[in-house]
Motif scaffolding. Structure first.
Motif, PDB file in Angstrom:
ATOM      1  N   LEU A 192     -23.618  84.395 -74.720  1.00 26.61           N
ATOM      2  CA  LEU A 192     -22.498  84.841 -75.531  1.00 26.61           C
ATOM      3  C   LEU A 192     -22.033  86.222 -75.090  1.00 26.61           C
ATOM      4  O   LEU A 192     -22.805  87.174 -75.043  1.00 26.61           O
ATOM      5  CB  LEU A 192     -22.889  84.887 -77.013  1.00 26.61           C
ATOM      6  N   PHE A 193     -20.750  86.315 -74.773  1.00 21.29           N
ATOM      7  CA  PHE A 193     -20.125  87.553 -74.323  1.00 21.29           C
ATOM      8  C   PHE A 193     -18.926  87.819 -75.219  1.00 21.29           C
ATOM      9  O   PHE A 193     -18.152  86.911 -75.506  1.00 21.29           O
ATOM     10  CB  PHE A 193     -19.672  87.391 -72.870  1.00 21.29           C
ATOM     11  N   HIS A 233     -12.923  82.856 -65.100  1.00 23.15           N
ATOM     12  CA  HIS A 233     -14.354  83.104 -65.254  1.00 23.15           C
ATOM     13  C   HIS A 233     -15.096  81.865 -64.767  1.00 23.15           C
ATOM     14  O   HIS A 233     -14.545  80.767 -64.786  1.00 23.15           O
ATOM     15  CB  HIS A 233     -14.715  83.336 -66.729  1.00 23.15           C
ATOM     16  N   ASP A 234     -16.344  82.017 -64.404  1.00 23.93           N
ATOM     17  CA  ASP A 234     -17.123  80.858 -63.964  1.00 23.93           C
ATOM     18  C   ASP A 234     -17.895  80.229 -65.124  1.00 23.93           C
ATOM     19  O   ASP A 234     -18.864  79.515 -64.922  1.00 23.93           O
ATOM     20  CB  ASP A 234     -18.052  81.231 -62.804  1.00 23.93           C
ATOM     21  N   TYR A 235     -17.447  80.481 -66.349  1.00 22.39           N
ATOM     22  CA  TYR A 235     -18.074  79.929 -67.554  1.00 22.39           C
ATOM     23  C   TYR A 235     -16.985  79.631 -68.582  1.00 22.39           C
ATOM     24  O   TYR A 235     -15.931  80.253 -68.589  1.00 22.39           O
ATOM     25  CB  TYR A 235     -19.097  80.917 -68.136  1.00 22.39           C
ATOM     26  N   ASN A 236     -17.234  78.651 -69.442  1.00 18.33           N
ATOM     27  CA  ASN A 236     -16.348  78.406 -70.572  1.00 18.33           C
ATOM     28  C   ASN A 236     -16.423  79.604 -71.499  1.00 18.33           C
ATOM     29  O   ASN A 236     -17.477  80.244 -71.623  1.00 18.33           O
ATOM     30  CB  ASN A 236     -16.795  77.176 -71.364  1.00 18.33           C
ATOM     31  N   THR A 240     -10.164  78.200 -76.804  1.00 15.11           N
ATOM     32  CA  THR A 240     -11.176  77.883 -75.804  1.00 15.11           C
ATOM     33  C   THR A 240     -10.534  77.796 -74.431  1.00 15.11           C
ATOM     34  O   THR A 240      -9.498  77.161 -74.268  1.00 15.11           O
ATOM     35  CB  THR A 240     -11.871  76.552 -76.143  1.00 15.11           C
ATOM     36  N   VAL A 241     -11.163  78.449 -73.457  1.00 13.65           N
ATOM     37  CA  VAL A 241     -10.710  78.399 -72.070  1.00 13.65           C
ATOM     38  C   VAL A 241     -11.878  77.858 -71.247  1.00 13.65           C
ATOM     39  O   VAL A 241     -12.978  78.405 -71.288  1.00 13.65           O
ATOM     40  CB  VAL A 241     -10.286  79.792 -71.555  1.00 13.65           C
ATOM     41  N   ILE A 266     -10.625  78.119 -64.799  1.00 14.85           N
ATOM     42  CA  ILE A 266      -9.192  77.927 -65.048  1.00 14.85           C
ATOM     43  C   ILE A 266      -8.534  79.312 -65.062  1.00 14.85           C
ATOM     44  O   ILE A 266      -8.902  80.165 -65.884  1.00 14.85           O
ATOM     45  CB  ILE A 266      -8.935  77.233 -66.409  1.00 14.85           C
ATOM     46  N   PHE A 267      -7.585  79.556 -64.147  1.00 15.19           N
ATOM     47  CA  PHE A 267      -6.843  80.807 -64.206  1.00 15.19           C
ATOM     48  C   PHE A 267      -6.036  80.814 -65.493  1.00 15.19           C
ATOM     49  O   PHE A 267      -5.431  79.800 -65.862  1.00 15.19           O
ATOM     50  CB  PHE A 267      -5.889  80.947 -63.003  1.00 15.19           C
TER      51      PHE A 267
END
Length: 84
Positions: A19-20, A38-41, A70-71, A75-76
């Motif tokens: 979690l960030f 990002h390389d994470y959801n 939610t991204v 995904i740019f």
């Protein structure tokens, strides 16, 4: 409307390895977060106002607070404030 890049705060919070949290203040129309990925959801929470979101070069739509967004990973995406 004149566009202006948002300056992200130096404060970031990590509550655990999964979690960030980062705070962004978009206090007037036309503030944007430059296209990035990002390389994470991850989930962004729109606390006040409204924004427009792009995934890549495709406009996803306008969104009004309060709303979690939610991204998906890799995904740019770009956010721009419509109202504070």
């Amino acid at each position: 409307m004149q566009l202006e890049a948002v300056t992200l705060p130096e404060v970031e919070w990590y509550t655990d390895e999964r979690l960030f949290i980062k705070q962004m203040l978009m206090d007037k129309p036309g503030i944007y977060v430059a296209k990035h990925k990002h390389d994470y959801n991850h989930c962004s929470y729109l606390a006040t106002g409204s924004i427009i979101i792009w995934h890549g070069d495709e406009c996803v739509g306008d969104f009004k607070a309060p709303l979690p967004i939610t991204v998906k990973a890799n995904i740019f995406h770009t956010f721009m404030s419509l109202e504070p």
